[in-house]
Design a protein around this motif. Structure first.
Motif, mmCIF file in Angstrom:
data_model
loop_
_atom_site.group_PDB
_atom_site.id
_atom_site.type_symbol
_atom_site.label_atom_id
_atom_site.label_comp_id
_atom_site.label_asym_id
_atom_site.label_seq_id
_atom_site.Cartn_x
_atom_site.Cartn_y
_atom_site.Cartn_z
ATOM 1 N N ARG A 603 0.852 -1.187 0.000
ATOM 2 C CA ARG A 603 0.000 0.000 0.000
ATOM 3 C C ARG A 603 0.893 1.244 0.000
ATOM 4 N N PHE A 604 0.772 2.051 -1.061
ATOM 5 C CA PHE A 604 1.467 3.333 -1.122
ATOM 6 C C PHE A 604 0.776 4.285 -0.143
ATOM 7 N N GLU A 608 5.312 8.279 2.957
ATOM 8 C CA GLU A 608 6.244 7.178 2.679
ATOM 9 C C GLU A 608 6.537 7.162 1.177
ATOM 10 N N ASP A 609 5.712 6.464 0.421
ATOM 11 C CA ASP A 609 5.897 6.461 -1.035
ATOM 12 C C ASP A 609 5.330 7.728 -1.676
ATOM 13 N N LEU A 610 4.272 8.268 -1.081
ATOM 14 C CA LEU A 610 3.566 9.418 -1.639
ATOM 15 C C LEU A 610 3.914 10.681 -0.860
ATOM 16 N N PRO A 611 3.714 11.868 -1.472
ATOM 17 C CA PRO A 611 3.944 13.114 -0.730
ATOM 18 C C PRO A 611 3.143 13.123 0.568
ATOM 19 N N PRO A 644 5.535 -0.001 -12.444
ATOM 20 C CA PRO A 644 4.971 -1.259 -11.939
ATOM 21 C C PRO A 644 5.983 -2.397 -11.829
ATOM 22 N N LYS A 645 7.145 -2.250 -12.453
ATOM 23 C CA LYS A 645 8.169 -3.285 -12.303
ATOM 24 C C LYS A 645 8.752 -3.273 -10.891
ATOM 25 N N THR A 646 8.941 -2.072 -10.360
ATOM 26 C CA THR A 646 9.554 -1.934 -9.034
ATOM 27 C C THR A 646 8.557 -1.488 -7.979
ATOM 28 N N ASP A 647 7.373 -1.050 -8.420
ATOM 29 C CA ASP A 647 6.376 -0.451 -7.530
ATOM 30 C C ASP A 647 6.981 0.687 -6.716
ATOM 31 N N GLN A 648 7.675 1.555 -7.441
ATOM 32 C CA GLN A 648 8.244 2.762 -6.860
ATOM 33 C C GLN A 648 7.708 3.980 -7.607
#
Length: 672
Positions: A603-604, A608-611, A644-648
């Motif tokens: 879960r983004f 963390e992953d998102l602003p 989507p390959k790294t989910d980054q």
């Protein structure tokens, strides 16, 4: 005595089974200069395909789209039942007298068929076996055809030219590199003896008869939707070979191939507050914003009002844009033309408004059920109660020239013909309460089924429609409820097809409202799988449940939108319908290798992953080649790009890029 057989095979015909009074003529013809026409006859006829058995598909006349699965292009035959009118289509709609087997040429097979049908009554004025027109099939008809075959001196195939109609350069390539967003092809076909058949294919196995798509002068242009019909599905990114086979009346054929690479790069959206058109190059990450007021004047001026959705045709030729009704502005669809040149560095681009279609005059009221809050878990959000018309949910119907919208604020489905950029005469479509508050009708790749969501409180049904690709008409087939016993999920925004059978949808509603029936309970935001194997009796099952903690595997906030890349499902979760608005937003990722048992992957999260100030993951879409996933947040002014390959997260667009409420996105090559 007349022959009453439904169809008569012509293989195995020889001197032993020919009427003795005909044997001299028959064998004499075979012993002439054209005896080579008889070679391989047995093998050819053993693989012939009766026209009555041809598998038809597409939205136009059957003779334009007959599918002939073959491996030997010289065996394009087709027996016609003797007791049916022999009206076969040829280029220019001219009948080819003597073409007894209806395969578009004169040959030994036709001679044999006429001989075998001797002394029978013609099926009608256009019976191709009745060369002398006396109403009967006789020796004289065989003699006429035999002389024509013997005297033929044309042994050359038709002349064929074929090229891309528009070799686009939106990807920063050139207009001559055969890398294009538009697969449309144009060309000519001609022959001194007359062209009788033109077949097209992308796989050299399944040929589509496109003869009736050729103009009388031999010119042709096959648009994107016609090529989809030939392919049997939307054309994907990458390399394609379009193959044409043309045949003249003597059976001479010419093959012609055109090779090109299909590459769509444009992400289109609107900036609601600034009234801008937003374009992103999905390969270079360059972003452009065009004030809508600057794109047209006079009759082609932007009509005003908040823009809501932008959707771009799969050939990157046209962008359609909806705008909201207000006291001073109509609800409208603005048609924006895209030329070959887009200056991604910010210079002048070939983009302009070419037409404005008015759906409703200013001040047109909404029509939806009155609802009130009855539980702390489910507030009635102000954005769900617009007083005036809003147009939402744009989609394209594959293998057709039609694009659909929904008037979320009532029950209408406006419909535009992309060839003319006008409303279709049957528009808008309405289906009573079945189409109330529908946000989107999403079609499968086969273009055979569309499902509509219910974007309102306690709307727990998904409606199934059968599209007519020729007229654009929809037929309501059935409905399926998102329910388990006395519990149900409701308020669905979007859907995503896994394949031509399974489709997923997500629900937004948390708790009961005044519209919730007594004794019923609300299943919180969740993902449901709908099986359309039997469209008249579809089934729905809950496959990803609601959870109360973002660290748990499941759906935490309202499931607004979804995208699929390979075996991964991306779900945009928005905080827009619960007890508050805009606290956060998430993107959850699931492995759907087993579609009935998704596995939570990630879960983004904001910070963390998102602003850290990211909220309301409202829209989500993958590029057609599956290399990127884009998440749009109108509430926090972000467009997020995920690998989507790294989910980054690999790119963030925000207020610093000029975004003010980005919304209503569609990536070229997608159909929803």
């Amino acid at each position: 005595m007349e022959n009453s057989a439904a169809s008569l095979p012509v293989s195995g015909l020889n001197s032993s089974n020919v009427n003795p009074m005909l044997s001299g003529l028959y064998l004499g013809y075979l012993s002439g200069t054209n005896t080579s026409l008889n070679s391989g006859l047995q093998q050819m006829m053993s693989t012939s395909v009766p026209i009555s058995d041809l598998n038809l598909h597409g939205y136009t006349q059957p003779q334009k789209t007959e599918i002939i699965p073959i491996t030997n292009k010289d065996s394009l035959t087709g027996l016609i039942p003797q007791d049916s009118p022999m009206q076969v289509s040829y280029l220019g709609d001219q009948l080819l007298k003597g073409d007894a087997d209806g395969d578009g040429d004169l040959e030994q097979d036709d001679y044999n068929a006429i001989v075998n049908a001797r002394n029978t009554k013609a099926s009608g004025a256009n019976d191709l076996r009745d060369l002398d027109g006396n109403g009967r099939i006789t020796v004289a008809d065989a003699r006429i055809l035999g002389l024509q075959l013997r005297n033929n001196t044309d042994h050359s195939g038709p002349i064929v030219t074929n090229a891309l109609l528009r070799d686009t350069a939106h990807d920063l390539g050139t207009t001559s590199d055969n890398i294009t967003a538009d697969p449309s092809v144009t060309g000519t076909v001609s022959d001194a003896s007359g062209v009788t058949r033109v077949l097209a294919t992308f796989d050299d196995i399944h040929f589509t008869n496109v003869t009736n798509w050729i103009n009388a002068d031999g010119s042709f242009t096959f648009q994107r939707y016609q090529l989809e019909q030939i392919n049997g599905a939307p054309l994907g990114e990458g390399n394609h070979t379009f193959h044409l086979l043309a045949k003249d009346k003597w059976g001479n054929t010419t093959d012609f191939d055109i090779n090109y690479t299909l590459n769509r790069v444009i992400y289109a959206a609107v900036d609601m507050m600034d009234e801008d058109l937003v374009l992103i190059n999905t390969e270079t990450d360059q972003i452009l914003q065009f004030p809508l007021a600057s794109l047209g004047t006079g009759a082609n001026a932007y009509p005003g009002g908040n823009p809501q959705h932008a959707w771009i045709t799969p050939d990157e030729k046209t962008i359609y844009l909806t705008s909201d009704n207000s006291a001073t502005t109509p609800s409208a669809i603005t048609v924006i033309s895209i030329g070959d040149h887009i200056d991604w560095s910010g210079g002048p681009s070939d983009i302009s408004i070419s037409k404005v279609l008015i759906l409703d005059p200013p001040g047109n009221p909404s029509n939806y059920p009155t609802v009130s809050q009855v539980d702390p878990s489910q507030r009635i959000a102000s954005w769900t109660q617009p007083p005036l018309t809003q147009i939402h949910g744009p989609t394209f119907l594959p293998e057709s020239p039609y694009t659909y919208m929904t008037v979320w604020t009532d029950n209408r489905f406006p419909l535009i013909d992309t060839r003319t950029n006008e409303f279709v005469s049957i528009s808008p479509l309405t289906f009573g309460s079945n189409s109330n508050q529908t946000h989107t009708v999403t079609f499968n790749d086969a273009g055979t089924l569309g499902l509509g969501t219910g974007y309102y409180y306690d709307h727990n049904e998904i409606d199934l429609y059968s599209p007519n690709r020729e007229t654009g008409q929809l037929t309501h087939i059935s409905s399926v409820k998102l329910e388990q016993g006395n519990n149900y999920a409701a308020f669905t925004h979007h859907m995503i097809w896994r394949d031509n059978r399974y489709i997923l949808t997500g629900s937004l509603q948390f708790g009961p409202t005044s519209l919730t029936p007594e004794g019923k309970n609300i299943i919180g935001p969740s993902i449901w799988l709908i099986d359309t194997l039997n469209p008249s009796a579809p089934t729905a099952s809950l496959i990803i449940p609601h959870v109360n903690d973002p660290n748990q595997p499941g759906i935490y906030r309202s499931a607004s939108d979804m995208a699929i890349v390979g075996n991964k499902l991306y779900v945009g979760e928005e905080d827009s319908l619960g007890d508050t608005f805009g606290r956060d937003g998430f993107v959850s990722v699931f492995d759907i290798t087993d579609i009935n048992n998704p596995v939570f992957l990630k879960r983004f999260k904001p910070g963390e992953d998102l602003p850290s100030d990211f909220a309301v993951a409202h829209g989500i879409a993958a590029t057609p080649d599956g290399t990127s996933v884009y998440v749009t947040s109108y509430a926090s002014n972000y467009i997020i790009k995920i690998d989507p390959k790294t989910d980054q997260v690999v790119k963030i667009y925000g207020a610093a890029d000029g975004l003010m409420m980005p919304h209503g996105e569609l990536i070229a090559g997608n159909y929803r």
